[in-house]
Motif scaffolding. Structure first.
Motif, PDB file in Angstrom:
ATOM      1  N   ALA B 151      -7.439  -8.070  44.415  1.00  0.00           N
ATOM      2  CA  ALA B 151      -7.319  -6.611  44.302  1.00  0.00           C
ATOM      3  C   ALA B 151      -8.354  -5.920  45.191  1.00  0.00           C
ATOM      4  O   ALA B 151      -8.039  -4.938  45.864  1.00  0.00           O
ATOM      5  CB  ALA B 151      -7.506  -6.195  42.849  1.00  0.00           C
ATOM      6  N   PHE B 152      -9.580  -6.429  45.213  1.00  0.00           N
ATOM      7  CA  PHE B 152     -10.592  -5.774  46.031  1.00  0.00           C
ATOM      8  C   PHE B 152     -10.331  -5.976  47.516  1.00  0.00           C
ATOM      9  O   PHE B 152     -10.704  -5.137  48.339  1.00  0.00           O
ATOM     10  CB  PHE B 152     -12.002  -6.240  45.638  1.00  0.00           C
ATOM     11  N   MET B 153      -9.650  -7.079  47.885  1.00  0.00           N
ATOM     12  CA  MET B 153      -9.232  -7.227  49.285  1.00  0.00           C
ATOM     13  C   MET B 153      -8.291  -6.091  49.657  1.00  0.00           C
ATOM     14  O   MET B 153      -8.362  -5.544  50.754  1.00  0.00           O
ATOM     15  CB  MET B 153      -8.531  -8.569  49.499  1.00  0.00           C
ATOM     16  N   ILE B 154      -7.377  -5.755  48.722  1.00  0.00           N
ATOM     17  CA  ILE B 154      -6.411  -4.689  48.988  1.00  0.00           C
ATOM     18  C   ILE B 154      -7.104  -3.318  48.980  1.00  0.00           C
ATOM     19  O   ILE B 154      -6.827  -2.461  49.807  1.00  0.00           O
ATOM     20  CB  ILE B 154      -5.294  -4.697  47.914  1.00  0.00           C
ATOM     21  N   ILE B 155      -8.023  -3.134  48.031  1.00  0.00           N
ATOM     22  CA  ILE B 155      -8.667  -1.819  47.905  1.00  0.00           C
ATOM     23  C   ILE B 155      -9.604  -1.557  49.080  1.00  0.00           C
ATOM     24  O   ILE B 155      -9.635  -0.464  49.641  1.00  0.00           O
ATOM     25  CB  ILE B 155      -9.438  -1.734  46.567  1.00  0.00           C
ATOM     26  N   LEU B 156     -10.373  -2.579  49.454  1.00  0.00           N
ATOM     27  CA  LEU B 156     -11.449  -2.361  50.428  1.00  0.00           C
ATOM     28  C   LEU B 156     -11.076  -2.751  51.856  1.00  0.00           C
ATOM     29  O   LEU B 156     -11.857  -2.518  52.776  1.00  0.00           O
ATOM     30  CB  LEU B 156     -12.697  -3.163  50.019  1.00  0.00           C
ATOM     31  N   GLY B 157      -9.909  -3.353  52.029  1.00  0.00           N
ATOM     32  CA  GLY B 157      -9.537  -3.900  53.340  1.00  0.00           C
ATOM     33  C   GLY B 157      -9.515  -2.869  54.463  1.00  0.00           C
ATOM     34  O   GLY B 157      -9.632  -1.666  54.220  1.00  0.00           O
ATOM     35  N   VAL B 179     -15.180  -4.753  53.484  1.00  0.00           N
ATOM     36  CA  VAL B 179     -14.977  -6.095  52.937  1.00  0.00           C
ATOM     37  C   VAL B 179     -15.335  -7.110  54.017  1.00  0.00           C
ATOM     38  O   VAL B 179     -15.505  -6.734  55.187  1.00  0.00           O
ATOM     39  CB  VAL B 179     -13.528  -6.247  52.434  1.00  0.00           C
ATOM     40  N   LEU B 180     -15.508  -8.367  53.603  1.00  0.00           N
ATOM     41  CA  LEU B 180     -16.020  -9.425  54.481  1.00  0.00           C
ATOM     42  C   LEU B 180     -17.439  -9.086  54.941  1.00  0.00           C
ATOM     43  O   LEU B 180     -17.843  -9.394  56.051  1.00  0.00           O
ATOM     44  CB  LEU B 180     -15.110  -9.669  55.688  1.00  0.00           C
ATOM     45  N   ASN B 181     -18.171  -8.434  54.067  1.00  0.00           N
ATOM     46  CA  ASN B 181     -19.585  -8.150  54.323  1.00  0.00           C
ATOM     47  C   ASN B 181     -20.298  -8.031  52.985  1.00  0.00           C
ATOM     48  O   ASN B 181     -19.694  -8.222  51.917  1.00  0.00           O
ATOM     49  CB  ASN B 181     -19.746  -6.871  55.153  1.00  0.00           C
ATOM     50  N   LEU B 182     -21.594  -7.692  53.055  1.00  0.00           N
ATOM     51  CA  LEU B 182     -22.398  -7.622  51.840  1.00  0.00           C
ATOM     52  C   LEU B 182     -21.825  -6.628  50.834  1.00  0.00           C
ATOM     53  O   LEU B 182     -21.805  -6.890  49.629  1.00  0.00           O
ATOM     54  CB  LEU B 182     -23.832  -7.227  52.227  1.00  0.00           C
ATOM     55  N   PHE B 183     -21.332  -5.504  51.338  1.00  0.00           N
ATOM     56  CA  PHE B 183     -20.790  -4.480  50.445  1.00  0.00           C
ATOM     57  C   PHE B 183     -19.652  -5.043  49.594  1.00  0.00           C
ATOM     58  O   PHE B 183     -19.617  -4.864  48.382  1.00  0.00           O
ATOM     59  CB  PHE B 183     -20.314  -3.273  51.267  1.00  0.00           C
ATOM     60  N   GLY B 184     -18.736  -5.740  50.259  1.00  0.00           N
ATOM     61  CA  GLY B 184     -17.593  -6.316  49.546  1.00  0.00           C
ATOM     62  C   GLY B 184     -18.049  -7.273  48.456  1.00  0.00           C
ATOM     63  O   GLY B 184     -17.538  -7.241  47.334  1.00  0.00           O
ATOM     64  N   VAL B 185     -19.030  -8.138  48.798  1.00  0.00           N
ATOM     65  CA  VAL B 185     -19.517  -9.104  47.810  1.00  0.00           C
ATOM     66  C   VAL B 185     -20.134  -8.365  46.625  1.00  0.00           C
ATOM     67  O   VAL B 185     -19.885  -8.712  45.469  1.00  0.00           O
ATOM     68  CB  VAL B 185     -20.558 -10.050  48.437  1.00  0.00           C
ATOM     69  N   LEU B 186     -20.918  -7.328  46.913  1.00  0.00           N
ATOM     70  CA  LEU B 186     -21.587  -6.608  45.819  1.00  0.00           C
ATOM     71  C   LEU B 186     -20.572  -5.928  44.907  1.00  0.00           C
ATOM     72  O   LEU B 186     -20.709  -5.964  43.683  1.00  0.00           O
ATOM     73  CB  LEU B 186     -22.564  -5.568  46.382  1.00  0.00           C
ATOM     74  N   VAL B 187     -19.538  -5.331  45.491  1.00  0.00           N
ATOM     75  CA  VAL B 187     -18.507  -4.694  44.668  1.00  0.00           C
ATOM     76  C   VAL B 187     -17.843  -5.736  43.774  1.00  0.00           C
ATOM     77  O   VAL B 187     -17.712  -5.553  42.555  1.00  0.00           O
ATOM     78  CB  VAL B 187     -17.464  -3.984  45.549  1.00  0.00           C
ATOM     79  N   GLY B 188     -17.446  -6.858  44.376  1.00  0.00           N
ATOM     80  CA  GLY B 188     -16.774  -7.905  43.607  1.00  0.00           C
ATOM     81  C   GLY B 188     -17.665  -8.462  42.512  1.00  0.00           C
ATOM     82  O   GLY B 188     -17.249  -8.613  41.363  1.00  0.00           O
ATOM     83  N   MET B 189     -18.928  -8.750  42.870  1.00  0.00           N
ATOM     84  CA  MET B 189     -19.847  -9.335  41.889  1.00  0.00           C
ATOM     85  C   MET B 189     -20.108  -8.367  40.751  1.00  0.00           C
ATOM     86  O   MET B 189     -20.165  -8.765  39.583  1.00  0.00           O
ATOM     87  CB  MET B 189     -21.190  -9.678  42.560  1.00  0.00           C
ATOM     88  N   THR B 190     -20.271  -7.097  41.076  1.00  0.00           N
ATOM     89  CA  THR B 190     -20.573  -6.120  40.032  1.00  0.00           C
ATOM     90  C   THR B 190     -19.404  -6.008  39.061  1.00  0.00           C
ATOM     91  O   THR B 190     -19.589  -6.024  37.843  1.00  0.00           O
ATOM     92  CB  THR B 190     -20.887  -4.754  40.668  1.00  0.00           C
ATOM     93  N   SER B 191     -18.192  -5.952  39.610  1.00  0.00           N
ATOM     94  CA  SER B 191     -17.025  -5.861  38.753  1.00  0.00           C
ATOM     95  C   SER B 191     -16.928  -7.092  37.842  1.00  0.00           C
ATOM     96  O   SER B 191     -16.502  -6.999  36.694  1.00  0.00           O
ATOM     97  CB  SER B 191     -15.787  -5.730  39.629  1.00  0.00           C
ATOM     98  N   TYR B 192     -17.374  -8.229  38.374  1.00  0.00           N
ATOM     99  CA  TYR B 192     -17.321  -9.488  37.630  1.00  0.00           C
ATOM    100  C   TYR B 192     -18.374  -9.504  36.523  1.00  0.00           C
ATOM    101  O   TYR B 192     -18.137 -10.029  35.432  1.00  0.00           O
ATOM    102  CB  TYR B 192     -17.559 -10.592  38.652  1.00  0.00           C
TER     103      TYR B 192
END
Lengths: 270, 311
Positions: B151-157, B179-192
């Motif tokens: 989902a975050f790939m679709i949202i942030l792509g 996405v495919l950078n630090l920002f994307g990882v932080l968004v995903g990790m936070t949601s997790y």
């Protein structure tokens, strides 16, 4: 909260708090708000919102052996993990909750350790171990690997359930001459049924969703659904994943609701 | 009530001449419920029946993989620290280690903040509505991490939801790299991590006696002051537990950095996978695994100790 003194600021604080909380709820739900509409989108594009709605993606999923075989593999593995984890975890959780015995700390520490051990370490170790035993790439190896991480969750849930029971009933049964096993089956299990059902559901879900251990252990014939999804997401993102996501979300939603409904009888304190 | 129970029970006095409550006070167990003393095992046969399946699993499935990782990391019986020194001197490892600590720390703090907001909101709801809102928190907790990542790939792509929305608002082509950078990882990790943080904080908040709030209000404290002098200090146990468990869990993150991060955002788990799958250097992979395990235990230890002391 402060029903006694009316502070004009209290209302403003509450509004800000609620607005922030709603933003976070939206952030938490964003993945579902996006994937579920997309699951009903067209089969050839990955844009949101979808241009038109249909069941094409689900049809593609249920007609492709590339997706169905991993689905069946995952169902098989998760069913087996659920059965074994409950068979081992329910009596152990009860015994740990109620009895003191030699080596208890060591044994429970070991059983519970997968809660802290990073999954990647467990996965790497399982890969070495099962290659050594020559059962790598089999369904059995994946079941055993998932069992390692699911069992602690079952035991924790059973422990919490047993701790809420009224122990006097067990004392009563014991005084009337029931042995431990008979008491467990006739007194403890009937009271524990909501806990046991939700523990079983979570054991199933944990295994069904597990990625890392399966990624290390799966062979060409034992690809699970999450492994198939992971490889697809790495190499080429196909729209079918939206349908798979919707199915997985539906399963998680069912389990979550069942767990909340089943807990309703018990006092909620954790 | 407690004493009556002990008097009634056949285990009134333990083998050491101490009552079960006294003994349990001397050797506190993390799993003991308040009020009910533990029973010493009376029948070894019963214990064998109840504990043997779990013991078999512990001995046959849980322990061997960990031993195999240790064994491989020191090149078997050679007990050679070569791989450890190779790992510790490798620039790739050092870079990945600092990325891992950075991402784990930052995303735990972010999720602490967001989780606190949610826990505070949940704690103030009537029980029935809280039950419904809990679904909103627990559903992401129990949803496959791959679903959220997709989902975050679709949202942030690059042509994703946010970029299309911004492009539409400003009527120009906007392609923010989300996405495919630090920002994307932080968004995903936070949601997790947020749901994981919410649960212990909520437990702490619900445990606060309402009378304390009322007392503070009667003494003239404004809501802001009550928040800083009552709510925050009394929620610290939950904050501490939530922060540490989020940090320990995020140290081992694998899927999110692999899919939402770029090559520079790989974390230690991805490095283990890389050495195992691409380089086929198993001692290296194991050495990194051992170090990761050590870190997880190091940060989980205060949590375990604290839980033990609480009871």
């Amino acid at each position: 909260m402060s029903d006694i003194i009316h502070d004009p600021q209290a209302r403003r604080h509450r509004v800000v708090g609620t607005a922030l909380a709603v933003t976070v709820y939206l952030f938490l739900l964003a993945p579902f708000l996006v994937t579920i509409p997309m699951a009903f989108g067209p089969a050839n594009s990955l844009t949101f919102p979808p241009a038109n709605y249909s069941f094409d993606l689900f049809r593609m999923f249920f007609r492709s052996p590339g997706w169905l075989n991993p689905l069946f593999e995952s169902l098989k593995v998760a069913g087996a993990v659920m059965a074994v984890a409950m068979f081992a975890g329910a009596p152990a959780g009860y015994w740990i909750a109620r009895h003191e015995f030699a080596g208890k700390g060591l044994l429970t520490g070991l059983i519970m350790s997968p809660l802290v051990v990073p999954t990647i370490v467990a996965a790497l170790g399982l890969y070495f171990y099962f290659s050594y035993l020559r059962i790598d790439a089999t369904t059995l190896s994946i079941v055993l690997g998932h069992l390692m991480v699911s069992l602690p969750y079952v035991i924790v849930m059973v422990l919490a359930g047993v701790n809420k029971l009224d122990r006097n009933l067990e004392f009563g049964a014991e005084l009337m001459g029931a042995g431990p096993l008979r008491m467990f089956v006739t007194v403890v299990i009937p009271q524990l049924i909501p806990t046991l059902v939700s523990a079983a559901l979570f054991a199933f879900l944990l295994s069904f969703d597990e990625v890392i251990i399966s990624w290390f252990l799966a062979g060409p014939d034992t690809i699970t659904l999450p492994v198939k999804m992971y490889t697809d997401l790495i190499f080429e993102v196909s729209p079918v994943i939206a349908a798979v996501s919707a199915l997985l979300t539906a399963i998680s939603l069912l389990v979550t609701i069942a767990a909340i409904v089943l807990r309703k009888g018990a006092p909620v304190d954790t | 009530m407690d004493k009556d129970l002990i008097a009634l029970s056949p285990w009134g006095t333990g083998p050491l001449g101490l009552s079960p409550t006294e003994r349990s006070r001397l050797t506190p167990s993390p799993f003991e419920p308040p009020g009910y003393p533990m029973t010493p095992t009376s029948s070894l046969r019963a214990q064998a029946i109840f504990m043997s399946p779990a013991t078999l699993i512990a001995a046959g499935i849980v322990l061997p993989p960990l031993l195999f990782v240790f064994y491989t990391s020191v090149h078997g019986l050679a007990l050679s620290p070569v791989s450890f020194s190779a790992v510790l001197t490798s620039t790739l490892f050092r870079q990945t280690l600092s990325t891992t600590l950075y991402i784990a720390g930052l995303s735990s703090l972010l999720s602490l903040f967001l989780g606190f907001v949610v826990a505070l909101h949940l704690a103030r709801q009537p029980a029935r509505r809280r039950g419904f809102l809990m679904i909103l928190v627990l559903l992401p907790f129990w949803t496959n991490v791959l679903v959220k990542t997709f989902a975050f790939m679709i949202i942030l792509g690059r042509d994703g939801l946010i970029n299309s929305l911004l492009s539409w608002i400003f009527q120009t082509k906007i392609e923010l790299p989300l996405v495919l950078n630090l920002f994307g990882v932080l968004v995903g990790m936070t949601s997790y991590l947020v749901p994981l943080v919410v649960l212990p904080i909520l437990a702490s908040l619900l445990a606060i006696d309402r009378a304390i709030y009322r007392a503070a209000a009667i003494m003239g404290a404004r809501p802001a002051r009550i928040f800083w002098t009552v709510t925050i200090p009394m929620s610290l146990p939950g904050v501490f537990a939530g922060l540490l468990s989020a940090f320990v869990l995020s140290l081992g993150a694998f899927v999110i950095p692999a899919l939402l991060g770029g090559p520079r955002d790989a974390m230690l788990s991805n490095l283990v996978d890389f050495y195992n799958r691409e380089v086929l250097n198993w001692p290296m992979a194991s050495a990194i695994g051992v170090l990761l395990l050590g870190m997880a235990f190091f940060f989980a230890a205060p949590l375990a100790l604290w839980r033990r002391r609480k009871i």
